[in-house]
Write a protein that holds these residues in place. Structure first.
Motif, short mmCIF file in Angstrom:
data_model
loop_
_atom_site.label_atom_id
_atom_site.label_comp_id
_atom_site.label_asym_id
_atom_site.label_seq_id
_atom_site.Cartn_x
_atom_site.Cartn_y
_atom_site.Cartn_z
N ARG A 1 -2.06 -18.18 -33.32
CA ARG A 1 -1.68 -19.28 -34.21
C ARG A 1 -0.32 -19.84 -33.83
NH1 ARG A 1 -4.41 -20.43 -38.98
NH2 ARG A 1 -3.08 -21.57 -40.42
N LEU A 2 0.63 -18.94 -33.58
CA LEU A 2 1.97 -19.38 -33.17
C LEU A 2 1.92 -20.11 -31.83
CD1 LEU A 2 4.09 -16.25 -34.16
CD2 LEU A 2 4.12 -18.50 -35.25
N PHE A 3 1.10 -19.59 -30.92
CA PHE A 3 0.98 -20.21 -29.60
C PHE A 3 0.39 -21.61 -29.72
CE2 PHE A 3 -1.07 -20.78 -25.43
CZ PHE A 3 0.05 -20.61 -24.63
N VAL A 4 -0.63 -21.78 -30.55
CA VAL A 4 -1.24 -23.09 -30.75
C VAL A 4 -0.23 -24.05 -31.37
CG1 VAL A 4 -2.99 -24.37 -32.06
CG2 VAL A 4 -3.62 -22.28 -30.85
N GLU A 5 0.51 -23.57 -32.39
CA GLU A 5 1.53 -24.42 -33.01
C GLU A 5 2.58 -24.85 -31.99
OE1 GLU A 5 3.13 -22.31 -36.36
OE2 GLU A 5 1.22 -22.40 -37.44
N GLN A 6 3.00 -23.92 -31.15
CA GLN A 6 4.01 -24.24 -30.13
C GLN A 6 3.45 -25.27 -29.15
OE1 GLN A 6 5.24 -20.81 -27.89
NE2 GLN A 6 6.66 -21.97 -26.63
N MET A 7 2.21 -25.07 -28.74
CA MET A 7 1.62 -25.97 -27.76
C MET A 7 1.39 -27.36 -28.36
SD MET A 7 -1.57 -25.24 -25.30
CE MET A 7 -2.04 -26.42 -24.06
N ILE A 8 1.02 -27.43 -29.64
CA ILE A 8 0.80 -28.72 -30.29
C ILE A 8 2.10 -29.53 -30.30
CG2 ILE A 8 0.43 -29.79 -32.56
CD1 ILE A 8 -1.77 -27.74 -33.04
N ASN A 9 3.20 -28.85 -30.46
CA ASN A 9 4.50 -29.53 -30.54
C ASN A 9 5.16 -29.75 -29.18
OD1 ASN A 9 4.52 -29.79 -33.39
ND2 ASN A 9 4.96 -27.61 -33.52
N ASP A 10 4.54 -29.27 -28.12
CA ASP A 10 5.10 -29.41 -26.79
C ASP A 10 4.61 -30.71 -26.15
OD1 ASP A 10 5.86 -29.05 -24.04
OD2 ASP A 10 5.94 -26.91 -24.43
N LEU A 11 5.38 -31.26 -25.26
CA LEU A 11 5.01 -32.52 -24.60
C LEU A 11 4.01 -32.34 -23.48
CD1 LEU A 11 8.50 -34.25 -24.51
CD2 LEU A 11 6.61 -34.63 -26.11
N VAL A 12 3.52 -31.12 -23.28
CA VAL A 12 2.54 -30.85 -22.24
C VAL A 12 1.21 -31.55 -22.57
CG1 VAL A 12 1.02 -28.82 -22.49
CG2 VAL A 12 2.72 -28.85 -20.73
N LYS B 1 -9.96 -30.41 -21.01
CA LYS B 1 -8.64 -30.72 -20.45
C LYS B 1 -7.57 -29.85 -21.10
CE LYS B 1 -9.67 -35.56 -19.48
NZ LYS B 1 -9.39 -36.93 -19.90
N ILE B 2 -7.68 -29.67 -22.41
CA ILE B 2 -6.70 -28.84 -23.13
C ILE B 2 -6.79 -27.39 -22.64
CG2 ILE B 2 -6.11 -27.87 -25.39
CD1 ILE B 2 -6.94 -30.61 -26.60
N ARG B 3 -8.00 -26.90 -22.43
CA ARG B 3 -8.18 -25.52 -21.93
C ARG B 3 -7.48 -25.33 -20.59
NH1 ARG B 3 -13.44 -26.38 -23.68
NH2 ARG B 3 -13.81 -25.38 -25.67
N GLU B 4 -7.64 -26.30 -19.70
CA GLU B 4 -6.98 -26.22 -18.39
C GLU B 4 -5.46 -26.22 -18.55
OE1 GLU B 4 -8.29 -25.57 -15.36
OE2 GLU B 4 -10.08 -25.26 -16.58
N LYS B 5 -4.96 -27.08 -19.40
CA LYS B 5 -3.52 -27.12 -19.64
C LYS B 5 -3.04 -25.83 -20.29
CE LYS B 5 -3.00 -32.12 -20.01
NZ LYS B 5 -2.53 -33.23 -20.83
N LEU B 6 -3.88 -25.27 -21.16
CA LEU B 6 -3.53 -24.02 -21.83
C LEU B 6 -3.37 -22.89 -20.82
CD1 LEU B 6 -3.21 -22.40 -24.48
CD2 LEU B 6 -5.68 -22.09 -24.46
N LYS B 7 -4.28 -22.84 -19.85
CA LYS B 7 -4.18 -21.81 -18.80
C LYS B 7 -2.86 -21.94 -18.05
CE LYS B 7 -9.13 -21.49 -17.99
NZ LYS B 7 -10.21 -21.82 -17.07
N GLU B 8 -2.51 -23.16 -17.67
CA GLU B 8 -1.25 -23.40 -16.96
C GLU B 8 -0.05 -23.08 -17.86
OE1 GLU B 8 -1.14 -27.38 -15.44
OE2 GLU B 8 -3.19 -27.21 -14.66
N LYS C 1 0.12 -21.13 -20.52
CA LYS C 1 0.21 -19.69 -20.81
C LYS C 1 0.80 -18.96 -19.62
CE LYS C 1 -2.52 -16.58 -23.57
NZ LYS C 1 -3.82 -16.27 -24.10
N GLY C 2 0.41 -19.37 -18.42
CA GLY C 2 0.97 -18.76 -17.21
C GLY C 2 2.46 -19.00 -17.10
N GLU C 3 2.92 -20.20 -17.41
CA GLU C 3 4.34 -20.52 -17.37
C GLU C 3 5.11 -19.76 -18.44
OE1 GLU C 3 4.83 -24.74 -17.63
OE2 GLU C 3 3.65 -25.11 -15.83
N ALA C 4 4.49 -19.58 -19.59
CA ALA C 4 5.16 -18.87 -20.70
C ALA C 4 5.37 -17.40 -20.36
CB ALA C 4 4.33 -19.00 -21.97
N LEU C 5 4.51 -16.86 -19.50
CA LEU C 5 4.63 -15.45 -19.13
C LEU C 5 5.65 -15.22 -18.02
CD1 LEU C 5 0.87 -14.43 -19.17
CD2 LEU C 5 2.60 -13.94 -20.91
N LEU C 6 6.05 -16.27 -17.33
CA LEU C 6 7.00 -16.12 -16.23
C LEU C 6 8.40 -15.80 -16.70
CD1 LEU C 6 5.91 -19.04 -13.90
CD2 LEU C 6 5.41 -16.62 -13.65
#
Length: 108
Positions: free
Chosen positions: A42-53, A94-101, A103-108
């Protein structure tokens, strides 16, 4: 799933015997994990919704699904302003693809 005879690791409802608790309930640790995963997601989705990605249309779609997870694609398309319900599927892909990218960046 292996059930242990110790019922202290299980959620107990009112009036349930120890045997019923062991036989009928999910382990407490499993419930904790589900709850933690749900909160993190839920927090991840909220963060992603508010991100310019995401584009504004993608954010709008996610916000609607977030508020109405049981809505049909047709209802979502109408609420978000898509001309056809298949646009919902394509946009979610499209959102799923962006989510994969993302999530990978968030783990770096």
């Amino acid at each position: 799933m292996k059930i242990r005879s110790d019922s202290s690791n299980y959620i107990r409802g009112p009036g349930e015997s120890q045997e019923e608790v062991v036989r009928n309930k999910i382990p407490l640790e499993s419930e904790k994990r589900k709850l933690e995963n749900g909160v993190c997601n839920r927090l991840f989705v909220e963060q992603m919704i508010n991100d310019l990605v995401l584009t504004s249309r993608e954010r709008q779609l996610l916000r609607y699904i977030y508020r109405r997870p049981d809505a049909s694609k047709r209802e979502i398309a109408e609420a978000v302003g898509f001309k056809h319900h298949e646009q919902v599927s394509r946009t979610l892909d499209k959102i799923r693809e962006k989510l994969k990218e993302y999530k990978g960046e968030a783990l770096l």
